[in-house]
Design an enzyme around this catalytic site. Structure first.
Site, PDB file in Angstrom:
ATOM      1  N   ASN A  13       0.957  -1.119  -0.087  1.00  0.00           N
ATOM      2  CA  ASN A  13      -0.052   0.421   0.123  1.00  0.00           C
ATOM      3  C   ASN A  13       0.834   1.478   0.300  1.00  0.00           C
ATOM      4  O   ASN A  13       0.907   1.699   0.865  1.00  0.00           O
ATOM      5  CB  ASN A  13      -0.313  -0.021   1.329  1.00  0.00           C
ATOM      6  CG  ASN A  13      -1.913   1.061   1.376  1.00  0.00           C
ATOM      7  OD1 ASN A  13      -2.135   2.407   0.179  1.00  0.00           O
ATOM      8  ND2 ASN A  13      -2.751   1.456   2.464  1.00  0.00           N
ATOM      9  N   LYS A  15       0.520   4.162  -0.196  1.00  0.00           N
ATOM     10  CA  LYS A  15      -0.866   5.428   0.212  1.00  0.00           C
ATOM     11  C   LYS A  15      -0.553   6.442  -1.137  1.00  0.00           C
ATOM     12  O   LYS A  15      -0.777   6.963  -2.073  1.00  0.00           O
ATOM     13  CB  LYS A  15       0.220   5.398   1.803  1.00  0.00           C
ATOM     14  CG  LYS A  15      -0.298   4.801   2.728  1.00  0.00           C
ATOM     15  CD  LYS A  15       0.029   4.452   3.988  1.00  0.00           C
ATOM     16  CE  LYS A  15      -0.391   3.415   5.028  1.00  0.00           C
ATOM     17  NZ  LYS A  15      -0.275   4.046   5.722  1.00  0.00           N
ATOM     18  N   HIS A 100      -9.889   0.791   5.200  1.00  0.00           N
ATOM     19  CA  HIS A 100      -8.070   1.287   6.400  1.00  0.00           C
ATOM     20  C   HIS A 100      -8.488   2.364   7.754  1.00  0.00           C
ATOM     21  O   HIS A 100      -9.539   3.170   6.668  1.00  0.00           O
ATOM     22  CB  HIS A 100      -7.675   1.582   5.307  1.00  0.00           C
ATOM     23  CG  HIS A 100      -6.012   1.766   5.068  1.00  0.00           C
ATOM     24  ND1 HIS A 100      -5.972   2.536   6.344  1.00  0.00           N
ATOM     25  CD2 HIS A 100      -4.704   0.976   5.425  1.00  0.00           C
ATOM     26  CE1 HIS A 100      -4.336   3.075   6.792  1.00  0.00           C
ATOM     27  NE2 HIS A 100      -3.306   1.459   6.345  1.00  0.00           N
ATOM     28  N   GLU A 102      -7.000   4.993   8.439  1.00  0.00           N
ATOM     29  CA  GLU A 102      -6.656   6.474   7.512  1.00  0.00           C
ATOM     30  C   GLU A 102      -8.127   6.750   7.041  1.00  0.00           C
ATOM     31  O   GLU A 102      -8.351   7.887   6.742  1.00  0.00           O
ATOM     32  CB  GLU A 102      -5.366   6.555   6.746  1.00  0.00           C
ATOM     33  CG  GLU A 102      -3.929   6.065   7.698  1.00  0.00           C
ATOM     34  CD  GLU A 102      -2.923   5.615   6.783  1.00  0.00           C
ATOM     35  OE1 GLU A 102      -2.206   5.783   7.108  1.00  0.00           O
ATOM     36  OE2 GLU A 102      -3.562   5.711   5.218  1.00  0.00           O
ATOM     37  N   GLU A 172      -5.230  -4.347  10.868  1.00  0.00           N
ATOM     38  CA  GLU A 172      -4.003  -3.710  11.352  1.00  0.00           C
ATOM     39  C   GLU A 172      -4.317  -2.688  12.174  1.00  0.00           C
ATOM     40  O   GLU A 172      -5.424  -1.973  12.257  1.00  0.00           O
ATOM     41  CB  GLU A 172      -4.790  -3.144  10.047  1.00  0.00           C
ATOM     42  CG  GLU A 172      -3.799  -2.804   8.730  1.00  0.00           C
ATOM     43  CD  GLU A 172      -3.311  -2.314   7.608  1.00  0.00           C
ATOM     44  OE1 GLU A 172      -2.539  -1.740   6.870  1.00  0.00           O
ATOM     45  OE2 GLU A 172      -4.599  -1.399   7.179  1.00  0.00           O
ATOM     46  N   GLY A 178       2.359   2.770  10.553  1.00  0.00           N
ATOM     47  CA  GLY A 178       2.960   3.914  10.431  1.00  0.00           C
ATOM     48  C   GLY A 178       4.035   4.694  11.783  1.00  0.00           C
ATOM     49  O   GLY A 178       4.626   5.188  11.892  1.00  0.00           O
ATOM     50  N   SER A 216       3.640  -1.872  10.082  1.00  0.00           N
ATOM     51  CA  SER A 216       4.964  -1.668  10.575  1.00  0.00           C
ATOM     52  C   SER A 216       5.599  -2.313   9.839  1.00  0.00           C
ATOM     53  O   SER A 216       5.799  -3.626  11.667  1.00  0.00           O
ATOM     54  CB  SER A 216       5.085  -1.088  11.694  1.00  0.00           C
ATOM     55  OG  SER A 216       4.928   0.537  12.021  1.00  0.00           O
ATOM     56  N   GLY A 237       3.191  -1.316   4.128  1.00  0.00           N
ATOM     57  CA  GLY A 237       3.432   0.288   4.104  1.00  0.00           C
ATOM     58  C   GLY A 237       4.739   1.021   3.627  1.00  0.00           C
ATOM     59  O   GLY A 237       4.685   0.745   2.720  1.00  0.00           O
ATOM     60  N   GLY A 238       4.949   1.509   4.440  1.00  0.00           N
ATOM     61  CA  GLY A 238       6.112   1.933   3.949  1.00  0.00           C
ATOM     62  C   GLY A 238       7.372   0.939   3.734  1.00  0.00           C
ATOM     63  O   GLY A 238       8.077   1.656   2.737  1.00  0.00           O
TER      64      GLY A 238
END
Length: 255
Positions: A13, A15, A100, A102, A172, A178, A216, A237-238
């Site tokens: 993802n 983002k 999600h 967010e 999640e 994050g 994470s 994610g990251g």
């Protein structure tokens, strides 16, 4: 998803990242390494790029493409700025993220909105990656499991039994997204096992539904997470913004 046991998935993802030229280079690096290493292909891999890039990457036909969101509006019409499930399907997008944290926390996606998005996506023939998870306050209050179960029930309320084959669940914990914090493998497995048990009360195909962990995920913890019995992959994610890190995570779930 027709196997008797869940298929493993690793979904990146991105983002609101990165800029287009960098995105093309990143996508190419991931796709080439995945396609050139046969041992990785026991794990399904997909990418969720920013919305402006969806059509470009979908036409590459190298990896499945995931939309990060979908409209509550169906089909076509005078709805400036909206992207419907039907239009996503027309552009060869195969999956969509719904729920999600967010979207829930920053953009007001409540149960009613999410259920409309779920119905639209399923009717258009998209596979849903449905995200569930609790906040740190809810976990510390002992409410983590009840929050997740409620979110699953909201999904079940608008999903027919024949549609569960098009559902992937991503757990999640909000406090781990994050932040660099990760649920311990034991905590993650415990929640995934509870999700599996609850799904068994909802559908006869519960044991085939992939359950992904997100929050994470990185190469340093992927092997331990992949070893858990009820964790069938990761929503990343990251770490998905670095090809080497993302491939390492895929390797963990392709064992």
């Amino acid at each position: 998803m027709t196997a008797l046991t869940p298929q493993n998935w690793v979904i990146g993802n991105w983002k609101l990242n990165p800029y287009f030229n960098e995105a093309k280079q990143l996508f190419s690096a991931i796709a080439q390494q995945y396609q050139n290493q046969a041992e990785l292909q026991t794990c399904h891999v997909a990418i969720a790029p920013p919305a402006p890039y969806l059509s470009f990457f979908a036409t590459q036909q190298t990896l499945p493409i995931v939309a990060q969101d979908v409209s509550t509006i169906r089909g076509q019409g005078a709805y400036t700025g909206e992207v419907s499930a039907d239009l996503l399907k027309e552009t060869a997008v195969e999956l969509v993220l719904i729920g999600h944290s967010e979207r829930r926390e920053l953009f007001g996606d409540d149960a009613e909105k999410l259920q409309q998005k779920i119905k639209n996506a399923l009717q258009a023939g998209l596979t849903i990656v449905y995200c569930v998870g609790e906040s740190l306050v809810q976990r510390e209050a002992g409410q983590a499991q009840s929050v997740v179960i409620r979110q699953l029930q909201e999904l079940a309320d608008v999903t027919h039994d024949t549609e569960w084959k098009n559902i992937i669940i991503a757990y999640e914990p909000i406090w781990a997204i994050g932040t660099g914090k990760t649920a311990s493998p034991q905590d993650a497995q415990q929640m995934h096992a509870a999700i599996r048990v609850y799904l068994q009360t909802l559908t006869t195909t519960a044991n085939r539904i992939p359950l992904l962990y997100g929050g994470s995920v990185k190469p340093e913890n992927a092997v331990e997470l992949a070893a858990c019995a009820d964790i069938n992959g990761a929503l990343v994610g990251g770490a998905s913004l670095d090809a080497a890190s993302f491939i390492s995570i895929i390797q963990a779930f392709a064992q």
